[in-house]
Motif scaffolding. Structure first.
Motif, short mmCIF file in Angstrom:
data_model
loop_
_atom_site.label_atom_id
_atom_site.label_comp_id
_atom_site.label_asym_id
_atom_site.label_seq_id
_atom_site.Cartn_x
_atom_site.Cartn_y
_atom_site.Cartn_z
N VAL B 163 -28.29 88.30 15.96
CA VAL B 163 -27.34 87.74 16.78
C VAL B 163 -27.96 87.56 18.29
N TRP B 164 -28.40 88.65 18.78
CA TRP B 164 -29.09 88.09 20.00
C TRP B 164 -30.21 87.19 20.05
N LEU B 165 -30.68 86.88 19.16
CA LEU B 165 -31.66 86.12 18.84
C LEU B 165 -31.07 84.64 18.83
N GLN B 166 -29.86 84.70 18.19
CA GLN B 166 -29.23 83.28 18.29
C GLN B 166 -28.62 82.99 19.50
N LEU B 167 -28.28 83.82 20.25
CA LEU B 167 -27.53 83.69 21.44
C LEU B 167 -28.72 83.37 22.59
N GLY B 168 -29.74 83.69 22.46
CA GLY B 168 -30.99 83.75 23.33
C GLY B 168 -31.11 82.46 24.04
N PRO B 169 -31.14 81.28 23.31
CA PRO B 169 -31.50 79.94 23.91
C PRO B 169 -30.13 79.60 24.80
N PHE B 170 -28.86 80.02 24.56
CA PHE B 170 -27.87 79.88 25.56
C PHE B 170 -27.86 80.36 26.66
N LEU B 171 -28.67 81.61 26.70
CA LEU B 171 -28.69 82.36 28.04
C LEU B 171 -29.63 81.66 28.77
N GLY B 172 -30.88 81.01 28.17
CA GLY B 172 -31.85 80.34 28.82
C GLY B 172 -31.04 79.03 29.59
N ILE B 173 -30.04 78.28 28.83
CA ILE B 173 -29.42 77.35 29.52
C ILE B 173 -28.74 77.84 30.59
N ALA B 174 -27.90 78.73 30.28
CA ALA B 174 -26.85 79.35 31.53
C ALA B 174 -27.96 80.06 32.80
N MET B 175 -28.96 80.51 32.52
CA MET B 175 -29.79 81.08 33.65
C MET B 175 -30.17 79.68 34.35
N GLU B 176 -30.26 78.56 33.83
CA GLU B 176 -31.03 77.45 34.35
C GLU B 176 -29.89 76.91 35.65
N HIS B 177 -28.52 76.78 34.69
CA HIS B 177 -27.51 76.11 35.40
C HIS B 177 -26.54 76.85 36.27
N VAL B 178 -26.64 78.17 36.08
CA VAL B 178 -25.77 79.14 36.86
C VAL B 178 -26.65 79.70 37.88
N ALA B 179 -26.52 80.14 39.02
CA ALA B 179 -27.29 80.56 40.04
C ALA B 179 -27.65 81.99 39.59
N GLN B 180 -26.49 82.70 39.36
CA GLN B 180 -26.98 84.24 39.16
C GLN B 180 -25.98 84.59 37.77
N LEU B 181 -26.71 85.12 36.83
CA LEU B 181 -25.76 85.75 35.79
C LEU B 181 -25.32 87.02 36.21
N TYR B 182 -23.81 86.96 36.02
CA TYR B 182 -23.16 88.15 36.41
C TYR B 182 -23.01 89.09 35.42
N PHE B 183 -23.38 90.21 35.73
CA PHE B 183 -23.54 91.08 34.47
C PHE B 183 -22.43 92.10 34.53
N VAL B 184 -21.69 92.23 33.54
CA VAL B 184 -20.58 93.32 33.66
C VAL B 184 -21.48 94.49 33.00
N ASP B 185 -20.83 95.58 33.80
CA ASP B 185 -21.48 96.94 33.15
C ASP B 185 -20.46 97.94 32.95
N ARG B 186 -20.19 97.81 31.43
CA ARG B 186 -19.60 98.97 31.07
C ARG B 186 -20.01 100.16 30.59
N HIS B 187 -21.44 100.14 31.00
CA HIS B 187 -22.26 101.28 30.34
C HIS B 187 -21.82 102.67 30.95
N HIS B 188 -21.60 102.76 32.23
CA HIS B 188 -20.94 104.14 32.63
C HIS B 188 -19.87 104.40 31.74
N GLU B 189 -18.83 103.59 31.39
CA GLU B 189 -17.80 104.15 30.75
C GLU B 189 -18.44 104.53 29.21
N ALA B 190 -19.32 103.95 28.73
CA ALA B 190 -19.84 104.09 27.36
C ALA B 190 -20.56 105.62 27.42
N ILE B 191 -21.16 105.82 28.31
CA ILE B 191 -21.89 107.08 28.63
C ILE B 191 -21.11 108.10 28.63
#
Lengths: 231, 231
Positions: B163-191
Motif C-alpha cells: 500500500v505504501w508503494l502504491q501511495l508513493g507516486p502520489f506523495l511525489g506529486i504532493a511534495m512537488e505542489h505543496v510547499a510543505q507536507l504537514y505531518f500529523v503525529d499521533r505517535h505519542h498517543e500510540a506510544i
DNA sequence: ATCCTGAAAATGTGATCACAAAAATAATTA
DNA sequence: TAATTATTTTTGTGATCACATTTTCAGGAT
C-alpha cells in the motif's frame, strides 16, 4: 518435483510463457497440490512444462512476491511450511481484509451481480452434496471474488488472493487427512444482506463465513493435523 | 527514463543483481521520484544500472506483483496513474490493514521496542522541524514498520508495504505542489497506549494518524492536485 | 559403523543472442 | 499541407551458454 502436481492448463493465444508458468504454478499451490517444504527447481519446472529457465524464474519471483513461495538463504525456493501461529495470523488477516472488501463493494453492487452470486452458491452446494471438495473450494473462491470485484477500483483483491494462496497448502493437507471438508455456508445470509444494501450485515456474514469455515479449526486440531502431515 | 530518479544504492556483498535492481526501483517509486504514467524500459534500466535485461525483468515482475507497477496490454510497464477513487481506496485499506497490524503486534511488544519507537519519533520530529520531507517520510515508515514487526509471524507487513508503494507516486506529486507536507503525529498517543498494552487505544491512535495524515487530503484537494500534475 | 574428503552432478544466476511485435521516423501520395 | 504507407529503430520475450555455488555421493580414514 512431482509432475502430477503440475497439470497442464488452458493456454490462451498470446499468453506469454512466464505468464502461463505463473498461472499453472499458482493454481497448483492454491489447491494445495504442492507439498509444503517441497523445494522447487527452476530447471525441473522448465522441463516439466517444456520451456526454459528464464520465464520460469520470472514466474517464481512473482509467486514469492505474492507470498506463495519462500526463497531460502540457499536461494532454494519452496512452499512455506505452515505453523499454527502462521495459520492463525492468516485467518485473522483474511477476516479483516474480506470484511473490508465486502463493505467497499456494497455501494457498487447490482441486482444482476447478486443473481450471479446466488447462482455460484447453488453450484457450490451441488459440489458439496456430491463431495467434490476441489470444485466446492474453487466455487467458494469465485463467490467471494465476484462479491469483492463489484468495486471497480481494485486494490484489495490481489491481497485477498495472496492470503488464499498462503492458505492453500494447508487446505491440501486438510483434504488429505480429513475425509470431508465441511463447508459452512453463510452465503445466503450475505446475499440477503446485499439485497438490502446493508453493509454491516454483509460484513458480519462474511466474517462468520470465514471464522466458522476455515477459521473454525481449533488450534489443537491444527497442530495435530500438521504433526500428522509431518510438518 | 530519468537517470536522476535512480540514485545508486548501497549494495551489500552477496546481493544478487535482480535483488539490487528491485530495491533500487522500489525505493525510487516509494519516495515518488518516478512520474506516474512514465513508462519504463527494461533495456533503459539495465543500462542505467550497468547490468542486463534478465535481472531487471525479474525486478519489474516482482514490483508489478507488489502493485507498484502496471503492465499494459502493449506489455509496456509503467507507474500506475493515480485517481481520486484509487487514492480513497488505498487510504481506507491502509487504515484497516495497519489497525489490524497494530493490534496483532501489541501482545508481542517489549519496553525495549517502545523505547526504539520513541527514538524514531524524535528523529522524525527533527526532520520535520528542518523541513526535510523525504527523511521525515522515511522515518514515519520506519516507525510504523518497527511497531508492526513486533509480531514475529509476519504476513501483514508485505501488504502494508504494498500500500505504501502504491501511495508513493502520489506523495511525489504532493511534495512537488505543496510547499510543505504537514505531518500529523499521533505517535505519542500510540506510544502511551503501547506502554499500557491497550490494543484498542493503539488501534485508535494508528487510525487517527493515518486518517488525519495522508487520509486528511480532501477529495477536492486531491483532484486539484492531480489536475495540476497533469494526471 | 561414523565421520571426513574430494569428485561429480545439479542448481541458481546473469549476459548474450535471435526473433517478433510495437513504436518512431522517413518517404510517398492525395 | 495532411494523411498514408514504408522503413528503420526500439523493445519485450525466451532460449542458450558460461560461471560460481551448492548439493549429492562415492570412497577412504579413524
Amino acid at each position: 518435483m512431482g509432475n502430477l502436481a503440475l497439470e497442464p492448463l488452458d493456454r490462451p493465444e498470446g499468453m506469454t510463457t512466464h505468464e502461463y508458468a505463473h498461472r499453472r504454478l499458482r493454481q497448483a499451490i492454491m489447491v494445495g497440490s504442492i507439498r509444503p517444504g517441497e523445494s522447487l527447481t527452476i530447471r525441473g519446472i522448465a522441463e516439466a512444462m517444456e520451456s526454459s529457465p528464464t520465464p520460469v524464474r520470472e514466474a517464481l519471483r512473482r509467486l514469492s512476491s505474492e507470498g506463495a513461495l519462500r526463497v531460502l538463504d540457499n536461494r532454494r525456493i519452496m512452499v512455506p511450511r505452515m505453523t499454527a501461529d502462521r495459520f492463525s495470523e492468516l485467518v485473522s488477516l483474511r477476516a479483516v481484509l474480506e470484511q473490508h472488501a465486502a463493505r467497499r463493494a456494497v455501494p457498487h453492487i447490482t441486482e444482476r451481480r447478486i443473481d450471479r452470486l446466488e447462482e455460484i452458491d447453488r453450484a457450490q452446494d451441488e459440489a458439496i452434496a456430491r463431495k467434490d471438495n476441489a470444485t466446492a473450494l474453487l466455487l467458494n473462491q469465485e463467490f467471494h471474488r465476484t462479491l469483492y470485484t463489484a468495486n471497480p477500483e481494485q486494490v484489495i483483491m490481489p491481497m485477498v488472493e495472496s492470503v488464499w494462496l498462503q492458505l492453500g497448502p494447508f487446505l491440501g493437507i486438510a483434504m488429505e487427512h480429513v475425509a470431508q471438508l465441511y463447508f459452512v455456508d453463510r452465503h445466503h445470509e450475505a446475499i440477503a444482506a446485499l439485497r438490502k444494501r446493508d453493509e454491516n450485515a454483509v460484513a458480519a456474514a462474511i466474517k462468520a463465513d470465514i471464522s466458522e469455515g476455515i477459521g473454525g479449526f481449533e488450534r489443537a486440531a491444527i497442530e495435530n493435523l500438521l504433526r500428522l502431515a509431518g510438518q
